[in-house]
Design a protein around this motif. Structure first.
Motif, PDB file in Angstrom:
ATOM      1  N   UNK A  14       0.796  -1.230   0.000  1.00  0.00           N
ATOM      2  CA  UNK A  14       0.000   0.000   0.000  1.00  0.00           C
ATOM      3  C   UNK A  14       0.827   1.279   0.000  1.00  0.00           C
ATOM      4  N   UNK A  15       1.873   1.340   0.815  1.00  0.00           N
ATOM      5  CA  UNK A  15       2.636   2.602   0.920  1.00  0.00           C
ATOM      6  C   UNK A  15       3.220   3.017  -0.419  1.00  0.00           C
ATOM      7  N   UNK A  16       3.615   2.040  -1.241  1.00  0.00           N
ATOM      8  CA  UNK A  16       4.172   2.338  -2.556  1.00  0.00           C
ATOM      9  C   UNK A  16       3.109   2.319  -3.656  1.00  0.00           C
ATOM     10  N   UNK A  17       1.862   2.008  -3.303  1.00  0.00           N
ATOM     11  CA  UNK A  17       0.767   1.876  -4.285  1.00  0.00           C
ATOM     12  C   UNK A  17       1.192   0.903  -5.388  1.00  0.00           C
ATOM     13  N   UNK A  18       1.763  -0.215  -4.971  1.00  0.00           N
ATOM     14  CA  UNK A  18       2.367  -1.160  -5.908  1.00  0.00           C
ATOM     15  C   UNK A  18       1.726  -2.537  -5.803  1.00  0.00           C
ATOM     16  N   UNK A  19       1.416  -3.113  -6.962  1.00  0.00           N
ATOM     17  CA  UNK A  19       1.055  -4.522  -7.067  1.00  0.00           C
ATOM     18  C   UNK A  19       2.270  -5.296  -7.555  1.00  0.00           C
ATOM     19  N   UNK A  20       2.525  -6.441  -6.952  1.00  0.00           N
ATOM     20  CA  UNK A  20       3.647  -7.297  -7.339  1.00  0.00           C
ATOM     21  C   UNK A  20       3.076  -8.605  -7.864  1.00  0.00           C
ATOM     22  N   UNK A  21       3.476  -8.963  -9.086  1.00  0.00           N
ATOM     23  CA  UNK A  21       2.921 -10.114  -9.796  1.00  0.00           C
ATOM     24  C   UNK A  21       4.074 -10.982 -10.280  1.00  0.00           C
ATOM     25  N   UNK A  22       3.985 -12.277 -10.060  1.00  0.00           N
ATOM     26  CA  UNK A  22       5.040 -13.197 -10.482  1.00  0.00           C
ATOM     27  C   UNK A  22       4.544 -14.106 -11.604  1.00  0.00           C
ATOM     28  N   UNK A  23       5.405 -14.353 -12.575  1.00  0.00           N
ATOM     29  CA  UNK A  23       5.212 -15.442 -13.551  1.00  0.00           C
ATOM     30  C   UNK A  23       3.862 -15.385 -14.264  1.00  0.00           C
ATOM     31  N   UNK A  24       3.642 -14.308 -14.997  1.00  0.00           N
ATOM     32  CA  UNK A  24       2.380 -14.190 -15.729  1.00  0.00           C
ATOM     33  C   UNK A  24       2.430 -14.975 -17.039  1.00  0.00           C
ATOM     34  N   UNK A  25       3.607 -15.149 -17.628  1.00  0.00           N
ATOM     35  CA  UNK A  25       3.824 -16.039 -18.779  1.00  0.00           C
ATOM     36  C   UNK A  25       2.869 -15.752 -19.947  1.00  0.00           C
ATOM     37  N   UNK A  26       2.829 -14.496 -20.375  1.00  0.00           N
ATOM     38  CA  UNK A  26       2.052 -14.194 -21.571  1.00  0.00           C
ATOM     39  C   UNK A  26       2.560 -15.033 -22.745  1.00  0.00           C
TER      40      UNK A  26
ATOM     41  N   UNK B 244      -7.513  -6.505 -10.297  1.00  0.00           N
ATOM     42  CA  UNK B 244      -6.653  -6.022  -9.219  1.00  0.00           C
ATOM     43  C   UNK B 244      -6.609  -4.499  -9.191  1.00  0.00           C
ATOM     44  N   UNK B 245      -6.481  -3.884 -10.370  1.00  0.00           N
ATOM     45  CA  UNK B 245      -6.422  -2.427 -10.437  1.00  0.00           C
ATOM     46  C   UNK B 245      -7.722  -1.794  -9.962  1.00  0.00           C
ATOM     47  N   UNK B 246      -8.842  -2.448 -10.224  1.00  0.00           N
ATOM     48  CA  UNK B 246     -10.133  -1.922  -9.782  1.00  0.00           C
ATOM     49  C   UNK B 246     -10.284  -2.006  -8.262  1.00  0.00           C
ATOM     50  N   UNK B 247      -9.612  -2.968  -7.654  1.00  0.00           N
ATOM     51  CA  UNK B 247      -9.788  -3.215  -6.220  1.00  0.00           C
ATOM     52  C   UNK B 247      -8.771  -2.499  -5.349  1.00  0.00           C
ATOM     53  N   UNK B 248      -7.638  -2.081  -5.937  1.00  0.00           N
ATOM     54  CA  UNK B 248      -6.544  -1.528  -5.122  1.00  0.00           C
ATOM     55  C   UNK B 248      -5.993  -0.255  -5.759  1.00  0.00           C
ATOM     56  N   UNK B 249      -5.765   0.747  -4.920  1.00  0.00           N
ATOM     57  CA  UNK B 249      -5.183   2.016  -5.375  1.00  0.00           C
ATOM     58  C   UNK B 249      -3.755   1.756  -5.840  1.00  0.00           C
ATOM     59  N   UNK B 250      -3.543   1.760  -7.135  1.00  0.00           N
ATOM     60  CA  UNK B 250      -2.282   1.290  -7.699  1.00  0.00           C
ATOM     61  C   UNK B 250      -1.705   2.305  -8.678  1.00  0.00           C
ATOM     62  N   UNK B 251      -0.426   2.611  -8.506  1.00  0.00           N
ATOM     63  CA  UNK B 251       0.284   3.437  -9.467  1.00  0.00           C
ATOM     64  C   UNK B 251       1.376   2.690 -10.191  1.00  0.00           C
ATOM     65  N   UNK B 252       1.643   1.451  -9.760  1.00  0.00           N
ATOM     66  CA  UNK B 252       2.816   0.735 -10.260  1.00  0.00           C
ATOM     67  C   UNK B 252       2.545  -0.767 -10.180  1.00  0.00           C
ATOM     68  N   UNK B 253       2.774  -1.491 -11.260  1.00  0.00           N
ATOM     69  CA  UNK B 253       2.799  -2.953 -11.219  1.00  0.00           C
ATOM     70  C   UNK B 253       4.226  -3.396 -11.472  1.00  0.00           C
ATOM     71  N   UNK B 254       4.751  -4.233 -10.586  1.00  0.00           N
ATOM     72  CA  UNK B 254       6.088  -4.793 -10.754  1.00  0.00           C
ATOM     73  C   UNK B 254       5.963  -6.288 -11.003  1.00  0.00           C
ATOM     74  N   UNK B 255       6.493  -6.734 -12.137  1.00  0.00           N
ATOM     75  CA  UNK B 255       6.433  -8.139 -12.532  1.00  0.00           C
ATOM     76  C   UNK B 255       7.741  -8.823 -12.152  1.00  0.00           C
ATOM     77  N   UNK B 256       7.626  -9.919 -11.394  1.00  0.00           N
ATOM     78  CA  UNK B 256       8.810 -10.643 -10.909  1.00  0.00           C
ATOM     79  C   UNK B 256       9.258 -11.691 -11.928  1.00  0.00           C
ATOM     80  N   UNK B 257       9.455 -11.276 -13.148  1.00  0.00           N
ATOM     81  CA  UNK B 257      10.027 -12.171 -14.143  1.00  0.00           C
ATOM     82  C   UNK B 257       9.030 -13.044 -14.862  1.00  0.00           C
ATOM     83  N   UNK B 258       9.486 -13.598 -15.995  1.00  0.00           N
ATOM     84  CA  UNK B 258       8.690 -14.468 -16.861  1.00  0.00           C
ATOM     85  C   UNK B 258       7.390 -13.779 -17.279  1.00  0.00           C
ATOM     86  N   UNK B 259       7.560 -12.550 -17.763  1.00  0.00           N
ATOM     87  CA  UNK B 259       6.441 -11.804 -18.334  1.00  0.00           C
ATOM     88  C   UNK B 259       6.000 -12.458 -19.638  1.00  0.00           C
ATOM     89  N   UNK B 260       6.964 -12.796 -20.483  1.00  0.00           N
ATOM     90  CA  UNK B 260       6.704 -13.525 -21.715  1.00  0.00           C
ATOM     91  C   UNK B 260       7.210 -14.954 -21.557  1.00  0.00           C
TER      92      UNK B 260
END
Length: 227
Positions: free
Chosen positions: A30-42, A70-86
């Motif tokens: 919350x303090x960073x308004x950040x969602x952290x997502x791992x291994x989305x594998x588009x 997730x964006x609709x539910x949480x005040x978010x300015x930043x999404x950080x992907x923990x690798x394996x985006x593609x």
């Protein structure tokens, strides 16, 4: 590590920061308004279809809809992907890219960061049109070392608390006649491993290490378990 109740997830304290473990298999800071997502594998399903394996379509749309929820539910300015985006080079296919670009156009001010993972190295970087900041692990922000791999040497991560993916952790709940595998957050003293966010990504069974706690994702809730 201090734990408390959270609206829409399980609130815990990591490295002096309040974060929420979400049933959508993501972490919210919350303090960073950040969602952290791992291994989305588009593009994983597209990669299988390119090899002649008949797998369902629609996983890209499902992943993007999950991010929108997730964006609709949480005040978010930043999404950080923990690798394996593609997942692989097939993820650069026009249909996959166009779907991601349409999503990006709906969120033009959202900051996106990708910590490159092993699949990203093989797939190549995402299109520049997606406006994603690309970094290597460990990526330090505040007390956290954002990584793809959870077991980097101490000399690399320093005193940062590691948030990582890569493993796709699931925990097996066994009864007398049946068992169930549930995605989980594996939270330890020096690191936390997030479950895989992406559709069609599978999971790897894990057991807790010393001082590690598991938080299981079941339907729309998070359940901590004592092991």
């Amino acid at each position: 590590m201090k734990e408390a109740a959270a609206n829409g997830g399980k609130a815990i304290e990591l490295a002096g920061e309040q974060v929420a473990l979400l049933p959508q298999k993501a972490l919210y800071w919350p303090r960073a308004r950040m969602l952290v997502v791992a291994d989305i594998h588009f593009g994983k399903a597209a990669s299988f279809r390119a090899l002649g394996v008949p797998v369902p379509r629609g996983t890209t749309s499902e992943n993007l809809a999950g991010l929108d929820a997730l964006l609709a539910a949480h005040d978010t300015g930043h999404i950080l992907f923990l690798g394996d985006f593609l997942h692989a080079r097939a993820a650069h296919a026009s249909a996959t890219l166009q779907a991601m670009l349409a999503w990006r156009e709906r969120h033009p001010t959202l900051a996106l960061t990708l910590v490159r993972g092993n699949h990203d190295r093989h797939a190549g970087d995402p299109s520049r049109l997606l406006r994603i900041d690309l970094v290597d692990e460990p990526h330090r922000i505040g007390p956290f070392a954002f990584c793809h791999h959870p077991d980097l040497p101490d000399e690399q991560v320093g005193d940062g608390y590691v948030l990582a993916g890569h493993v796709h952790p699931v925990y097996r709940l066994a009864g007398r006649r049946e068992s169930l595998r549930l995605p989980c957050f594996a939270v330890g003293v020096r690191r936390a491993i997030l479950p895989s966010f992406g559709a069609f990504t599978g999971g790897h069974p894990v057991e807790p290490g010393p001082g590690e706690r598991f938080f299981l994702v079941a339907d729309d809730d998070i359940h901590s378990i004592s092991l």
